[in-house]
Design a protein around this motif. Structure first.
Motif, mmCIF file in Angstrom:
data_model
loop_
_atom_site.group_PDB
_atom_site.id
_atom_site.type_symbol
_atom_site.label_atom_id
_atom_site.label_comp_id
_atom_site.label_asym_id
_atom_site.label_seq_id
_atom_site.Cartn_x
_atom_site.Cartn_y
_atom_site.Cartn_z
ATOM 1 N N LEU A 1 13.965 -21.235 5.545
ATOM 2 C CA LEU A 1 14.600 -20.010 4.806
ATOM 3 C C LEU A 1 13.287 -18.921 4.750
ATOM 4 O O LEU A 1 12.149 -19.391 4.585
ATOM 5 C CB LEU A 1 14.558 -20.800 3.422
ATOM 6 N N LYS A 2 13.595 -17.754 4.714
ATOM 7 C CA LYS A 2 12.621 -16.513 4.582
ATOM 8 C C LYS A 2 13.300 -15.759 3.762
ATOM 9 O O LYS A 2 14.351 -15.026 3.706
ATOM 10 C CB LYS A 2 12.592 -16.111 6.030
ATOM 11 N N VAL A 3 12.246 -15.020 2.664
ATOM 12 C CA VAL A 3 12.753 -14.044 1.763
ATOM 13 C C VAL A 3 11.766 -12.919 2.030
ATOM 14 O O VAL A 3 10.389 -13.158 1.950
ATOM 15 C CB VAL A 3 12.767 -14.593 0.436
ATOM 16 N N GLU A 4 12.243 -11.388 2.017
ATOM 17 C CA GLU A 4 11.411 -10.420 2.236
ATOM 18 C C GLU A 4 11.945 -9.445 0.995
ATOM 19 O O GLU A 4 12.855 -9.206 0.910
ATOM 20 C CB GLU A 4 11.722 -9.733 3.661
ATOM 21 N N LEU A 5 10.739 -8.751 0.432
ATOM 22 C CA LEU A 5 10.967 -7.864 -0.674
ATOM 23 C C LEU A 5 10.001 -6.733 -0.426
ATOM 24 O O LEU A 5 9.030 -6.916 -0.258
ATOM 25 C CB LEU A 5 10.925 -8.386 -1.944
ATOM 26 N N GLY A 6 10.414 -5.282 -0.440
ATOM 27 C CA GLY A 6 9.500 -4.203 -0.265
ATOM 28 C C GLY A 6 10.433 -3.054 -0.271
ATOM 29 O O GLY A 6 11.298 -2.777 -1.006
ATOM 30 N N LEU A 7 9.824 -1.929 0.493
ATOM 31 C CA LEU A 7 10.265 -0.477 0.404
ATOM 32 C C LEU A 7 10.372 -0.035 2.098
ATOM 33 O O LEU A 7 9.675 -0.652 2.901
ATOM 34 C CB LEU A 7 9.406 0.315 -0.289
ATOM 35 N N HIS A 8 11.556 0.901 2.151
ATOM 36 C CA HIS A 8 11.518 1.547 3.444
ATOM 37 C C HIS A 8 11.181 2.842 3.087
ATOM 38 O O HIS A 8 11.887 3.610 2.198
ATOM 39 C CB HIS A 8 12.806 1.215 4.032
#
Length: 404
Positions: free
Chosen positions: A82-89
């Motif tokens: 399981l992998k979770v990513e959070l950020g901005l583009h």
């Protein structure tokens, strides 16, 4: 003469093992590293680019793309699968100080009038789980060139300029079969909105009849995209629903020569189809096309050449040279246009997170008879156009914390 000089310059600058720009620079590896369980990372993904499109034909106008996009994000691995990513583009063009807030793809007729200053900013979130040979992704997808669509179905340049795809994705990989199915939700509407809902369903698959590392790798790609525009909540009552489809089926063979100069030779041929199931967005309701390409990895560079012919074929996301519609003259179409193309490219990965690429492309178009939006007929002359681009992908990551 100008085109020959540009091609020769790229050939001379190459000095290491080559690979395709899409493979080394554009694509993203979606395999989860199981050794990173219970770790938190900070990652900065960046693609910087400078691309000059010298297009002078009746198919499209030329333009230049100087800029970059950035994706700063936190990446957490709560489980081995399981992998979770959070950020901005953030998309930034050199010299621009404000950006339209609309989705950066063609969404029907509506264009937003809200603007962002400094950069085109979007939230970024992705959750991914691996189940044996399957990867399930929700939120931001592994999109763009990672879908491996052929160029008449998807212009690789969109990896630089389009919004990150967002929706749901199903990926399957085995020794003899690859499958990528996704839904990209491009435009959401609320009750009373005056624009259209739009989403794209895509499929990209490949059957490997022989092992990919065999001397002769034989394979069959099957690909398609369907875009639906409309929505039960919109307030548009004339041509409010459009459903457009592109598809392709083909066959290819790769000779993994492994020689000192000739590393690899590939040839692929595809038959493409187009269908406008609902709406009157395009003048043609159906059409077909033929596409073939030959590429050779010659030690330091990859050279490529091919041929395309369309018969009432409209491409949803491809370069206009691979279709029968003009973006230079709105509403204009061509009768059985043909395009001969060639390219030379160089890509090098300096380390795990750093890659450089350069590419020059040449297009010789034979538009045939052109009919404009008012029905006037003309015979445009053939045109020779080219583009040159350089790209740099940087993707460093830093370990923040590891839990036992």
């Amino acid at each position: 003469m100008k085109q020959s000089i540009l091609f020769a310059a790229l050939l001379l600058c190459a000095s290491a093992a080559s690979a395709q720009v899409e493979e080394e620079v554009y694509r993203t590896d979606y395999a989860i590293d199981t050794a990173r369980v219970r770790t938190l990372w900070v990652e900065l993904d960046n693609l910087s680019f400078f691309k000059d499109n010298e297009y002078t034909s009746e198919f499209m106008r030329g333009y230049t793309l100087p800029g970059l996009w950035l994706q700063p994000k936190a990446v957490y691995y709560p489980l081995k699968n399981l992998k979770v990513e959070l950020g901005l583009h953030a998309l930034i063009y050199s010299g621009a100080n404000k950006y339209p807030s609309m989705a950066y793809r063609d969404i029907a007729y509506w264009k937003g009038n809200q603007y962002q200053k400094g950069a085109h900013l979007l939230p970024y979130f992705r959750a991914q789980v691996t189940l044996s040979k399957v990867n399930l992704v929700i939120g931001n997808l592994y999109g763009g060139a990672t879908h491996r669509l052929i160029e008449p179905l998807y212009n690789p340049e969109l990896t630089m300029t389009a919004d990150p795809e967002m929706g749901f994705q199903f990926l399957f990989d085995s020794r003899s079969f690859h499958l990528d199915v996704w839904v990209n939700w491009e435009s959401y509407i609320f009750q009373g909105d005056t624009h259209q809902e739009a989403f794209t369903v895509g499929l990209s698959s490949q059957i490997d009849w022989t092992p990919r590392d065999a001397s002769f790798h034989v394979y069959s790609p099957v690909q398609g995209t369907i875009q639906h525009r409309g929505g039960e909540q919109d307030t548009i009552y004339t041509n409010s629903v459009q459903t457009l489809t592109n598809g392709a089926v083909g066959a290819g063979i790769t000779w993994n020569a492994g020689r000192r100069v000739l590393r690899r030779l590939n040839v692929e041929a595809d038959v493409l189809g187009y269908y406008q199931q609902m709406g009157e967005l395009w003048r043609y309701n159906n059409g077909w096309a033929f596409y073939t390409a030959l590429s050779a990895d010659l030690r330091d560079v990859r050279v490529r050449a091919g041929y395309f012919r369309a018969d009432d074929f409209i491409s949803l996301f491809g370069l206009p040279y691979f279709g029968a519609a003009s973006t230079r003259h709105v509403g204009a179409v061509f009768d059985r246009p043909q395009t001969v193309f060639a390219s030379v490219e160089y890509a090098r990965t300096f380390a795990k997170h750093y890659a450089f690429g350069a590419r020059a492309e040449l297009y010789q178009s034979f538009p045939g008879q052109m009919t404009d939006a008012d029905g006037a007929v003309s015979m445009p002359e053939k045109a020779t156009c080219f583009s040159v681009g350089v790209y740099f992908r940087v993707n460093p990551e830093f370990l923040v914390k590891k839990w036992k």
